[in-house]
Design a protein around this motif. Sequence first.
Motif, short mmCIF file in Angstrom:
data_model
loop_
_atom_site.label_atom_id
_atom_site.label_comp_id
_atom_site.label_asym_id
_atom_site.label_seq_id
_atom_site.Cartn_x
_atom_site.Cartn_y
_atom_site.Cartn_z
N GLU A 110 0.90 -1.11 -0.07
CA GLU A 110 -0.04 0.00 0.02
C GLU A 110 0.91 1.26 -0.06
O GLU A 110 1.85 1.37 0.85
N HIS A 125 -5.42 4.25 -1.14
CA HIS A 125 -5.41 4.08 -2.62
C HIS A 125 -4.88 5.33 -3.64
O HIS A 125 -4.03 5.96 -3.34
N ASP A 146 -5.79 0.91 -7.31
CA ASP A 146 -4.66 0.59 -6.37
C ASP A 146 -3.55 0.10 -6.98
O ASP A 146 -3.36 -0.11 -8.17
N TYR A 148 -2.11 -3.30 -6.41
CA TYR A 148 -1.81 -4.74 -6.33
C TYR A 148 -1.63 -5.45 -7.55
O TYR A 148 -1.04 -6.48 -7.41
#
Length: 711
Positions: A110, A125, A146, A148
């Motif tokens: 993150e 985010h 985001d 990921y």
Amino acid sequence: MPRQFRASRRAALLLFTCATPAAAQTPSAASVTLSELSVVGAAATDAPSDETRGSLSVPSVDRQRAALAGTVGSVAFVDTAALQDRYTNTLRDVLKDVPGVYVQERYGQELRLSVRGSGIARAFHLRGLELLQDGIPLNLADGSGDFYQVDPLALRSVEVYKGGNALTFGATTLGGAVNAVTPTAYTALAPNILRVDGGSFGTIREQAQMSRIDGPLDGLVNATLTNSDGFRAHEAQATKNFNANIGYRIAPDIETRFYLGTYITDQKLPGTLTLGQSLSTPTLANPTAITGNQSRKVETERIANRTSFLLDVGKLDVDTWAIHKSLYHPIFQAIDQDGWTYGISPHWAGTLDLGGFRDDVVLGLRAFAGQNSALQFVNVRGQRGAQTLNALQSASSLEAYGENRFWFLPDVALMTGAKAFSSNRTFSDKGGLPGNPNPRFADVTYAGVNPKVGLLWQPRPNIQIFGDVVRSRDVPDFSDLVQQNLLSTTFVPLRAQRAWTYEAGARGRFDRLAFDVTLYRSDLRDELINFATNPGLNIPAATFNTPRSAHQGVEAALTLDLARDLAAAGDGLSVTQIWTHNDFRFVGDPVFGNNRIAGIPADVLRTVLSYRHPRGFHVAPSLDWVPQGAFADHANTLRVPGYALLGVEAGLDLADGVALFVDARNLTNARYVSDIAVVANAAATAGGPATLAAFYPGSGRSVFGGIRASF
């Protein structure tokens, strides 16, 4: 072919040797060629250039670099061949050498990623920045996103388009766009790559990549597994990333390529701490994060296709994509979402001869939409309790854009462009729940036109000077629109953020000095500003429009080749200085006056001293310095301390494609704040600012090492 066309091609090849990136939009359009990231010593590589590699749908790395550097404005290019011998776990590790990009870790993967103050005060985010993979959007249909899905070990290059300079993709947000380009069998560093790395905080990671070419068919697969306990308590993460692409040359002038991806993340959340805890006991987790077993579990599947047609004039790419994302996210409540995003985008780029003058043209359309089932439950130690929300989020956008670079002199181009868009947000709350009995519905559409104009001048083959003016608009996403408010409306009445950005810069090389400097100013109306309502509980931030604000700054990088042939013929010693200056302020705000907008420090500096031996040994000590920390609140009553971090990277390339590396960070074990969940007024915190839990402590001393085999 007119003589000026041939001359500009020779200039492009010269700039490949003087810098790294180069010029225009198609393989035939390589007129002006200069790199931004070439000035960054830490990103330099002695990997040989291979202009012959690449295919119709995905050009070679040299041609990617050339297309980027033809942009009239500030851009950056990262060749990930330079990152193979460092620990690259997040986008922070990939982009930390790019001036103008502020990227800080919160926990795990993150991040806060901001360019020119995009989403400056948002505590979760991504907003105001478009994230793409292979030129195809990763953002959800409402513009949020985001990180990921981006596996740093599955990248071949990264392109950074700052601000309105991302018009080539149709992106005109304040921050611009970051395009993560994955390798194909043509551009991969080797047919087979095996890698194992790990180190501090119980970290272990394995990667395997394989690629093959068989006649008109080519394919590549990459898998990365990561497990880490994390620096802080309750920060463990486990990720499984799989990327693949398959290309087929249907005819000499037609190629199609499919992209497949699966991304699974299971991340525990440590929460925020008070400033005192962050600087004295940074490994603690927020008690609420533990009692609520707060986490983020994401499963994403992605399929995309690019079919490319080489025409008599230019090239047409037709992109289609579909992304399925499932999120279970117990924080202040248990958020349970499942949705699809899908789209199509034709894009034509070519070079015309207008009376002997070169004219580079880009035209494109983008249509994308998505639906997301948004459920919420009482969080009972990470499990679903009583349901509190049963809603459906729907978003769609239609965009048309174009850009034109007209070379009215052999070394001067006039750039004009524009984007027209219409974006809809629809929210349906079905109600029927004990605490939420009544249905609610809201619908809003944002539309506009964003023009751009600029000049590009290349007075010498390895010098480039540019200036441009561009308008941007950022449309609220569902996290902004659907929040509790005193009007008791379903949507908060937010306006789209608008800005005019003016920038001027120069980049190039004088003998042993490479440079890249850009100055910019953005005058904003209705900027979307966030503040956390209760950061300690991980409650999403509130959003409002401030009537006027201003973002201005400096993005600079210099690299000086200090010495050559020191210990052996062909070795080299260089020093790189990167400076990002941020001055982001309210302008006559009725509450915050002319205060600084909180969240990002005024100055971020990075210094790297690099030595490379021709036999494969290399070492690069570095200093990351923030002289004065950021404000934690828009009232400017609380500021975090500045900090300095020492690190060193070293590696050795052995025979037969085997390499060893070590990456040591924060050698002095400095205590510092990496990021902040910004609040409105820290002085108004119940119990005083000392009790405000709004800070993410930075990681302590760590050492990572690994081995990589390429064959």
